[in-house]
Design an enzyme around this catalytic site. Structure first.
Site, PDB file in Angstrom:
ATOM      1  N   VAL A  99       2.797   1.873  11.431  1.00  0.00           N
ATOM      2  CA  VAL A  99       3.143   2.830  12.497  1.00  0.00           C
ATOM      3  C   VAL A  99       2.770   2.268  13.866  1.00  0.00           C
ATOM      4  CG1 VAL A  99       2.850   4.791  10.937  1.00  0.00           C
ATOM      5  CG2 VAL A  99       0.884   3.988  12.309  1.00  0.00           C
ATOM      6  N   HIS A 124       6.979   5.200   7.538  1.00  0.00           N
ATOM      7  CA  HIS A 124       5.909   6.175   7.788  1.00  0.00           C
ATOM      8  C   HIS A 124       5.824   6.613   9.244  1.00  0.00           C
ATOM      9  CE1 HIS A 124       3.951   4.270   3.986  1.00  0.00           C
ATOM     10  NE2 HIS A 124       4.903   5.099   3.675  1.00  0.00           N
ATOM     11  N   CYS A 132       5.875  18.715  17.648  1.00  0.00           N
ATOM     12  CA  CYS A 132       5.204  20.009  17.823  1.00  0.00           C
ATOM     13  C   CYS A 132       4.707  20.461  16.446  1.00  0.00           C
ATOM     14  CB  CYS A 132       6.168  21.061  18.385  1.00  0.00           C
ATOM     15  SG  CYS A 132       5.446  22.716  18.369  1.00  0.00           S
ATOM     16  N   GLU A 224      -4.812 -11.968  -0.735  1.00  0.00           N
ATOM     17  CA  GLU A 224      -5.462 -11.436  -1.941  1.00  0.00           C
ATOM     18  C   GLU A 224      -4.404 -10.997  -2.959  1.00  0.00           C
ATOM     19  OE1 GLU A 224      -9.001  -9.431   0.786  1.00  0.00           O
ATOM     20  OE2 GLU A 224      -7.924  -8.196  -0.693  1.00  0.00           O
TER      21      GLU A 224
HETATM   22  C1  BV8 Z   1       5.030  11.341  -0.883  1.00  0.00           C
HETATM   23  C2  BV8 Z   1       1.094   6.841   8.017  1.00  0.00           C
HETATM   24  C3  BV8 Z   1       6.264  13.148  -1.883  1.00  0.00           C
HETATM   25  C4  BV8 Z   1      -0.089   7.599   8.487  1.00  0.00           C
HETATM   26  C5  BV8 Z   1       0.771   6.340   5.648  1.00  0.00           C
HETATM   27  C6  BV8 Z   1       2.983   7.706  -7.164  1.00  0.00           C
HETATM   28  C7  BV8 Z   1       1.845   7.189  -7.691  1.00  0.00           C
HETATM   29  C8  BV8 Z   1       0.598   7.487  -7.088  1.00  0.00           C
HETATM   30  C9  BV8 Z   1       0.496   8.272  -5.930  1.00  0.00           C
HETATM   31  C10 BV8 Z   1       1.643   8.769  -5.407  1.00  0.00           C
HETATM   32  C11 BV8 Z   1       2.872   8.507  -6.019  1.00  0.00           C
HETATM   33  N1  BV8 Z   1       3.812   9.108  -5.279  1.00  0.00           N
HETATM   34  C12 BV8 Z   1       3.217   9.769  -4.224  1.00  0.00           C
HETATM   35  C13 BV8 Z   1       1.899   9.572  -4.296  1.00  0.00           C
HETATM   36  C14 BV8 Z   1       0.934  10.075  -3.374  1.00  0.00           C
HETATM   37  C15 BV8 Z   1       0.738   9.158  -2.136  1.00  0.00           C
HETATM   38  C16 BV8 Z   1       0.199   7.800  -2.513  1.00  0.00           C
HETATM   39  O1  BV8 Z   1       0.925   6.829  -2.628  1.00  0.00           O
HETATM   40  N2  BV8 Z   1      -1.135   7.757  -2.639  1.00  0.00           N
HETATM   41  C17 BV8 Z   1      -1.800   6.449  -2.895  1.00  0.00           C
HETATM   42  C18 BV8 Z   1      -3.035   6.369  -2.021  1.00  0.00           C
HETATM   43  C19 BV8 Z   1      -2.137   6.312  -4.338  1.00  0.00           C
HETATM   44  N3  BV8 Z   1       1.993   8.988  -1.421  1.00  0.00           N
HETATM   45  C20 BV8 Z   1       2.316   9.952  -0.519  1.00  0.00           C
HETATM   46  O2  BV8 Z   1       1.643  10.934  -0.299  1.00  0.00           O
HETATM   47  C21 BV8 Z   1       3.618   9.742   0.223  1.00  0.00           C
HETATM   48  N4  BV8 Z   1       4.390  10.954   0.218  1.00  0.00           N
HETATM   49  O3  BV8 Z   1       5.036  10.682  -1.904  1.00  0.00           O
HETATM   50  O4  BV8 Z   1       5.672  12.567  -0.722  1.00  0.00           O
HETATM   51  C22 BV8 Z   1       5.145  13.650  -2.665  1.00  0.00           C
HETATM   52  C23 BV8 Z   1       4.255  14.506  -2.036  1.00  0.00           C
HETATM   53  C24 BV8 Z   1       3.192  14.986  -2.820  1.00  0.00           C
HETATM   54  C25 BV8 Z   1       2.962  14.528  -4.116  1.00  0.00           C
HETATM   55  C26 BV8 Z   1       3.878  13.651  -4.691  1.00  0.00           C
HETATM   56  C27 BV8 Z   1       4.969  13.196  -3.962  1.00  0.00           C
HETATM   57  C28 BV8 Z   1       3.347   9.426   1.727  1.00  0.00           C
HETATM   58  C29 BV8 Z   1       2.694   8.089   1.857  1.00  0.00           C
HETATM   59  C30 BV8 Z   1       2.611   7.721   3.344  1.00  0.00           C
HETATM   60  C31 BV8 Z   1       1.278   8.065   3.941  1.00  0.00           C
HETATM   61  N5  BV8 Z   1       1.178   7.561   5.318  1.00  0.00           N
HETATM   62  N6  BV8 Z   1       0.721   5.924   6.949  1.00  0.00           N
HETATM   63  C32 BV8 Z   1      -1.075   6.743   9.256  1.00  0.00           C
HETATM   64  O5  BV8 Z   1      -0.844   5.529   9.373  1.00  0.00           O
HETATM   65  O6  BV8 Z   1      -2.037   7.324   9.757  1.00  0.00           O
HETATM   66  S1  BV8 Z   1       0.333   5.258   4.381  1.00  0.00           S
HETATM   67  C33 BV8 Z   1      -0.611   4.029   5.145  1.00  0.00           C
HETATM   68  O7  BV8 Z   1      -1.431   3.504   4.131  1.00  0.00           O
HETATM   69  C34 BV8 Z   1       0.177   2.853   5.670  1.00  0.00           C
HETATM   70  O8  BV8 Z   1       1.360   3.220   6.297  1.00  0.00           O
HETATM   71  C35 BV8 Z   1       0.420   2.051   4.399  1.00  0.00           C
HETATM   72  O9  BV8 Z   1       1.526   2.533   3.715  1.00  0.00           O
HETATM   73  C36 BV8 Z   1      -0.802   2.367   3.589  1.00  0.00           C
HETATM   74  C37 BV8 Z   1      -1.783   1.255   3.686  1.00  0.00           C
HETATM   75  O10 BV8 Z   1      -1.306   0.251   2.851  1.00  0.00           O
HETATM   76  P1  BV8 Z   1      -1.093  -1.239   3.452  1.00  0.00           P
HETATM   77  O11 BV8 Z   1      -0.222  -1.191   4.637  1.00  0.00           O
HETATM   78  O12 BV8 Z   1      -0.711  -2.070   2.307  1.00  0.00           O
HETATM   79  O13 BV8 Z   1      -2.561  -1.618   3.996  1.00  0.00           O
HETATM   80  P2  BV8 Z   1      -3.882  -1.916   3.147  1.00  0.00           P
HETATM   81  O14 BV8 Z   1      -5.007  -1.908   4.107  1.00  0.00           O
HETATM   82  O15 BV8 Z   1      -3.957  -1.059   1.944  1.00  0.00           O
HETATM   83  O16 BV8 Z   1      -3.666  -3.429   2.609  1.00  0.00           O
HETATM   84  C38 BV8 Z   1      -3.545  -4.466   3.518  1.00  0.00           C
HETATM   85  C39 BV8 Z   1      -3.131  -5.680   2.696  1.00  0.00           C
HETATM   86  O17 BV8 Z   1      -2.917  -6.764   3.592  1.00  0.00           O
HETATM   87  C40 BV8 Z   1      -4.207  -6.127   1.693  1.00  0.00           C
HETATM   88  O18 BV8 Z   1      -3.592  -6.401   0.442  1.00  0.00           O
HETATM   89  C41 BV8 Z   1      -4.765  -7.403   2.315  1.00  0.00           C
HETATM   90  O19 BV8 Z   1      -5.146  -8.353   1.346  1.00  0.00           O
HETATM   91  C42 BV8 Z   1      -3.558  -7.904   3.095  1.00  0.00           C
HETATM   92  N7  BV8 Z   1      -3.869  -8.757   4.262  1.00  0.00           N
HETATM   93  C43 BV8 Z   1      -4.978  -8.738   5.039  1.00  0.00           C
HETATM   94  N8  BV8 Z   1      -4.856  -9.684   6.032  1.00  0.00           N
HETATM   95  C44 BV8 Z   1      -3.622 -10.251   5.878  1.00  0.00           C
HETATM   96  C45 BV8 Z   1      -2.985  -9.653   4.757  1.00  0.00           C
HETATM   97  N9  BV8 Z   1      -1.758 -10.001   4.337  1.00  0.00           N
HETATM   98  C46 BV8 Z   1      -1.114 -10.989   5.037  1.00  0.00           C
HETATM   99  N10 BV8 Z   1      -1.641 -11.585   6.140  1.00  0.00           N
HETATM  100  C47 BV8 Z   1      -2.886 -11.258   6.571  1.00  0.00           C
HETATM  101  N11 BV8 Z   1      -3.403 -11.878   7.635  1.00  0.00           N
END
Ligand code: BV8
Length: 254
Positions: A99, A124, A132, A224
């Site tokens: 975002v 996202h 609003c 990773e």
């Molecule tokens: C939804 C905006 C319908 C807000 C974000 C199925 C299975 C399990 C759970 C669920 C499922 N379906 C739905 C869910 C629930 C949930 C979910 O997925 N939960 C997770 C935690 C298990 N999903 C939702 O709620 C979604 N909505 O499904 O609606 C619904 C509703 C209710 C119930 C069922 C269905 C909405 C999801 C969106 C949420 N909003 N962001 C904000 O930013 O404030 S998500 C937010 O977190 C980010 O946008 C991103 O998506 C996520 C973070 O993940 P990454 O971007 O991958 O970042 P992270 O830190 O985790 O990892 C970084 C990686 O980079 C690491 O691997 C690291 O090694 C690597 N890295 C580090 N340095 C480098 C690098 N890589 C390359 N180069 C480098 N230099």
């Protein structure tokens, strides 16, 4: 890496999915990496409508902190290479979970033109947009708001005086169905590259598997391992800001 470069041809349908890791080298903290935690809050607990309903001031302080941090960041080499690919490859699609708006800024920097509405599929939303909280009739669905600080915390809707909320998709909230179908359509591709995502948040993480099932050559770029590492065709272990310029150089050398 050659297995990837040889497939990045002008006729190839290429789709890239990015996560917080692509912005790490710009100084934007990732969600799960070190520095991802704010005041010992797990992002998943702050990025919800429930948390906002409970304490809008606390949630806005978190978003204001992230905005002030991101405002001081520039797109890095990874963002610039991907912006360049949108011109080099006619069938190129960029999908992001981020975002922070750095992909969009990279278009202005690399292509000296603003990113168009289809250049970056934002799953996202954007931290630079607001809505609003009551979705009042007088207000548009969302609007840009790049103010460094708000005159009042939590900030108010200029149309109805109630609260405004960040224009992002919170956990438990559905993504925009048009955006989801654009992203799903882009999994019909020859090469699918996932860059800088821990592949745990859905539906975003599901697109990797979908692309694999659609016969795409799947690649992961991440220092990773993630749940996707064992299912992709090629895992390039390292930083996006290092690996993408290397791939780009090899493409240019072809
Ligand atoms: C939804 C905006 C319908 C807000 C974000 C199925 C299975 C399990 C759970 C669920 C499922 N379906 C739905 C869910 C629930 C949930 C979910 O997925 N939960 C997770 C935690 C298990 N999903 C939702 O709620 C979604 N909505 O499904 O609606 C619904 C509703 C209710 C119930 C069922 C269905 C909405 C999801 C969106 C949420 N909003 N962001 C904000 O930013 O404030 S998500 C937010 O977190 C980010 O946008 C991103 O998506 C996520 C973070 O993940 P990454 O971007 O991958 O970042 P992270 O830190 O985790 O990892 C970084 C990686 O980079 C690491 O691997 C690291 O090694 C690597 N890295 C580090 N340095 C480098 C690098 N890589 C390359 N180069 C480098 N230099």
């Amino acid at each position: 890496m050659q297995a990837l470069v040889s497939r990045l041809t002008p006729s190839a349908r290429i789709t890239v999915l990015t996560g917080a890791g692509v912005s790490a080298a710009s100084g934007v903290p990732t969600f799960r990496g070190a520095g991802g935690l704010w005041k010992n809050f797990r992002p998943e607990t702050l990025a919800t409508a429930e948390a906002f309903g409970r304490d809008p001031r606390l949630v806005w302080e978190w978003y204001a902190w992230r905005r002030s941090l991101i405002a001081a960041c520039e797109p890095n080499e990874a963002h610039l290479v991907l912006a360049g690919w949108s011109r080099r490859f006619p069938h190129f699609t960029l999908i992001t979970q981020n975002v922070d708006g750095l992909h969009e800024s990279a278009f202005a920097k690399a292509l000296s033109r603003p990113a168009g509405p289809t250049d970056v599929i934002r799953l996202h939303g954007s931290i630079w947009e607001v809505r609003c909280w009551q979705d009042c009739d007088a207000s548009p669905k969302w609007w840009r708001d790049e103010r460094a600080t708000f005159p009042e915390m939590p900030p108010r809707c200029p149309h109805c005086g109630d609260l405004i909320r960040p224009g992002v998709v919170w956990f438990g909230e559905s993504l925009d169905p048009d955006v989801v179908s654009q992203a799903a359509a882009a999994t019909e591709c020859d090469v699918f590259i996932t860059v800088g995502t821990s592949a745990v948040v859905y539906p975003a993480a599901g697109f990797i598997e979908q692309a694999r099932r659609n016969g795409a050559f799947t690649v992961e770029i991440n220092p990773e391992a993630t749940p996707a590492t064992r299912s992709v065709d090629l895992a390039l272990q390292g930083g996006a800001e290092t690996i993408l310029p290397q791939v780009d150089k090899l493409i240019m050398a072809v």
